[in-house]
Design a protein around this motif. Structure first.
Motif, PDB file in Angstrom:
ATOM      1  N   ILE A  29       0.838  -1.201   0.000  1.00 17.40           N
ATOM      2  CA  ILE A  29       0.000   0.000   0.000  1.00 17.40           C
ATOM      3  C   ILE A  29       0.871   1.249   0.000  1.00 17.40           C
ATOM      4  N   LEU A  30       1.924   1.241   0.811  1.00 22.34           N
ATOM      5  CA  LEU A  30       2.815   2.390   0.921  1.00 22.34           C
ATOM      6  C   LEU A  30       3.476   2.722  -0.411  1.00 22.34           C
ATOM      7  N   VAL A  31       3.985   1.716  -1.085  1.00 21.36           N
ATOM      8  CA  VAL A  31       4.658   1.947  -2.363  1.00 21.36           C
ATOM      9  C   VAL A  31       3.667   2.407  -3.425  1.00 21.36           C
ATOM     10  N   SER A  32       2.480   1.823  -3.447  1.00 18.39           N
ATOM     11  CA  SER A  32       1.507   2.239  -4.456  1.00 18.39           C
ATOM     12  C   SER A  32       1.082   3.689  -4.258  1.00 18.39           C
ATOM     13  N   ARG A  33       0.882   4.102  -3.007  1.00 19.14           N
ATOM     14  CA  ARG A  33       0.510   5.503  -2.737  1.00 19.14           C
ATOM     15  C   ARG A  33       1.661   6.452  -3.043  1.00 19.14           C
ATOM     16  N   ALA A  34       2.897   6.020  -2.763  1.00 15.97           N
ATOM     17  CA  ALA A  34       4.045   6.870  -3.077  1.00 15.97           C
ATOM     18  C   ALA A  34       4.190   7.056  -4.583  1.00 15.97           C
ATOM     19  N   LEU A  35       4.017   5.982  -5.337  1.00 15.53           N
ATOM     20  CA  LEU A  35       4.103   6.104  -6.792  1.00 15.53           C
ATOM     21  C   LEU A  35       2.978   6.969  -7.341  1.00 15.53           C
ATOM     22  N   GLU A  36       1.813   6.859  -6.741  1.00 20.90           N
ATOM     23  CA  GLU A  36       0.696   7.702  -7.147  1.00 20.90           C
ATOM     24  C   GLU A  36       1.008   9.175  -6.852  1.00 20.90           C
ATOM     25  N   GLY A  37       1.604   9.441  -5.690  1.00 17.23           N
ATOM     26  CA  GLY A  37       1.972  10.812  -5.342  1.00 17.23           C
ATOM     27  C   GLY A  37       3.043  11.369  -6.254  1.00 17.23           C
ATOM     28  N   ILE A  38       4.017  10.539  -6.623  1.00 14.29           N
ATOM     29  CA  ILE A  38       5.068  10.986  -7.539  1.00 14.29           C
ATOM     30  C   ILE A  38       4.487  11.254  -8.925  1.00 14.29           C
ATOM     31  N   ALA A  39       3.529  10.432  -9.343  1.00 18.93           N
ATOM     32  CA  ALA A  39       2.905  10.651 -10.651  1.00 18.93           C
ATOM     33  C   ALA A  39       2.111  11.951 -10.667  1.00 18.93           C
ATOM     34  N   ARG A  40       1.506  12.311  -9.562  1.00 23.71           N
ATOM     35  CA  ARG A  40       0.727  13.555  -9.494  1.00 23.71           C
ATOM     36  C   ARG A  40       1.608  14.787  -9.352  1.00 23.71           C
ATOM     37  N   ASN A  41       2.743  14.627  -8.648  1.00 21.08           N
ATOM     38  CA  ASN A  41       3.611  15.762  -8.393  1.00 21.08           C
ATOM     39  C   ASN A  41       5.067  15.325  -8.543  1.00 21.08           C
ATOM     40  N   PRO A  42       5.586  15.296  -9.758  1.00 22.25           N
ATOM     41  CA  PRO A  42       6.952  14.801  -9.977  1.00 22.25           C
ATOM     42  C   PRO A  42       8.030  15.643  -9.297  1.00 22.25           C
ATOM     43  N   GLU A  43       7.738  16.918  -9.024  1.00 23.74           N
ATOM     44  CA  GLU A  43       8.742  17.771  -8.376  1.00 23.74           C
ATOM     45  C   GLU A  43       9.033  17.322  -6.939  1.00 23.74           C
ATOM     46  N   ALA A  44       8.093  16.680  -6.310  1.00 24.77           N
ATOM     47  CA  ALA A  44       8.248  16.242  -4.922  1.00 24.77           C
ATOM     48  C   ALA A  44       8.732  14.793  -4.820  1.00 24.77           C
ATOM     49  N   ALA A  45       9.282  14.252  -5.907  1.00 26.07           N
ATOM     50  CA  ALA A  45       9.665  12.839  -5.930  1.00 26.07           C
ATOM     51  C   ALA A  45      10.715  12.509  -4.870  1.00 26.07           C
ATOM     52  N   GLY A  46      11.696  13.371  -4.686  1.00 21.05           N
ATOM     53  CA  GLY A  46      12.744  13.093  -3.704  1.00 21.05           C
ATOM     54  C   GLY A  46      12.221  13.034  -2.287  1.00 21.05           C
ATOM     55  N   LYS A  47      11.368  13.984  -1.943  1.00 22.95           N
ATOM     56  CA  LYS A  47      10.797  14.020  -0.595  1.00 22.95           C
ATOM     57  C   LYS A  47       9.873  12.822  -0.360  1.00 22.95           C
ATOM     58  N   ILE A  48       9.077  12.487  -1.361  1.00 24.69           N
ATOM     59  CA  ILE A  48       8.165  11.341  -1.243  1.00 24.69           C
ATOM     60  C   ILE A  48       8.953  10.042  -1.142  1.00 24.69           C
ATOM     61  N   GLN A  49      10.010   9.935  -1.943  1.00 24.52           N
ATOM     62  CA  GLN A  49      10.789   8.706  -1.948  1.00 24.52           C
ATOM     63  C   GLN A  49      11.513   8.493  -0.621  1.00 24.52           C
ATOM     64  N   SER A  51      10.580   9.576   2.336  1.00 27.19           N
ATOM     65  CA  SER A  51       9.563   9.187   3.317  1.00 27.19           C
ATOM     66  C   SER A  51       9.102   7.758   3.094  1.00 27.19           C
ATOM     67  N   MET A  52       9.002   7.346   1.835  1.00 21.71           N
ATOM     68  CA  MET A  52       8.590   5.986   1.521  1.00 21.71           C
ATOM     69  C   MET A  52       9.617   4.983   2.030  1.00 21.71           C
ATOM     70  N   ILE A  53      10.887   5.257   1.825  1.00 21.03           N
ATOM     71  CA  ILE A  53      11.934   4.342   2.266  1.00 21.03           C
ATOM     72  C   ILE A  53      11.943   4.232   3.787  1.00 21.03           C
ATOM     73  N   LEU A  54      11.728   5.337   4.479  1.00 21.66           N
ATOM     74  CA  LEU A  54      11.659   5.304   5.932  1.00 21.66           C
ATOM     75  C   LEU A  54      10.474   4.460   6.409  1.00 21.66           C
ATOM     76  N   GLY A  55       9.326   4.620   5.773  1.00 22.29           N
ATOM     77  CA  GLY A  55       8.152   3.819   6.117  1.00 22.29           C
ATOM     78  C   GLY A  55       8.361   2.341   5.840  1.00 22.29           C
ATOM     79  N   ILE A  56       9.024   2.021   4.738  1.00 22.47           N
ATOM     80  CA  ILE A  56       9.316   0.629   4.415  1.00 22.47           C
ATOM     81  C   ILE A  56      10.233   0.021   5.470  1.00 22.47           C
ATOM     82  N   ALA A  57      11.219   0.799   5.922  1.00 20.18           N
ATOM     83  CA  ALA A  57      12.142   0.292   6.940  1.00 20.18           C
ATOM     84  C   ALA A  57      11.403  -0.020   8.244  1.00 20.18           C
ATOM     85  N   PHE A  58      10.480   0.849   8.647  1.00 17.48           N
ATOM     86  CA  PHE A  58       9.721   0.597   9.872  1.00 17.48           C
ATOM     87  C   PHE A  58       8.815  -0.622   9.721  1.00 17.48           C
ATOM     88  N   ALA A  59       8.162  -0.757   8.578  1.00 16.25           N
ATOM     89  CA  ALA A  59       7.290  -1.908   8.360  1.00 16.25           C
ATOM     90  C   ALA A  59       8.103  -3.201   8.310  1.00 16.25           C
TER      91      ALA A  59
END
Length: 76
Positions: A29-49, A51-59
């Motif tokens: 779910i986390l990765v799918s939402r992150a990819l959706e967010g990057i597709a909607r706002n490509p300028e924020a890809a670094g910040k989203i990515q 945060s996604m990696i941090l969430g994956i590490a916790f999970a």
């Protein structure tokens, strides 16, 4: 009569199975939402990515904890 080793093996399988199922679904779910967010706002890809990696590490840490508990059940 029920064998103690068989009961421990079954308990380990149940603990490991349910313990890694939750983080697996959460990471998907986390990765799918992150990819959706990057597709909607490509300028924020670094910040989203990041945060996604941090969430994956916790999970993933929760999944590893579940496996440790499963092995503790098996070998005690």
């Amino acid at each position: 009569m029920i064998n103690a080793e068989a009961t421990k093996a079954l308990a380990m399988a149940i603990a490991a199975g349910f313990g890694v199922m939750g983080p697996g679904i959460g990471i998907g779910i986390l990765v799918s939402r992150a990819l959706e967010g990057i597709a909607r706002n490509p300028e924020a890809a670094g910040k989203i990515q990041s945060s996604m990696i941090l969430g994956i590490a916790f999970a993933e840490a929760l999944g590893i904890l579940a496996l440790v508990v499963a092995f503790i059940i098996k070998f005690t």
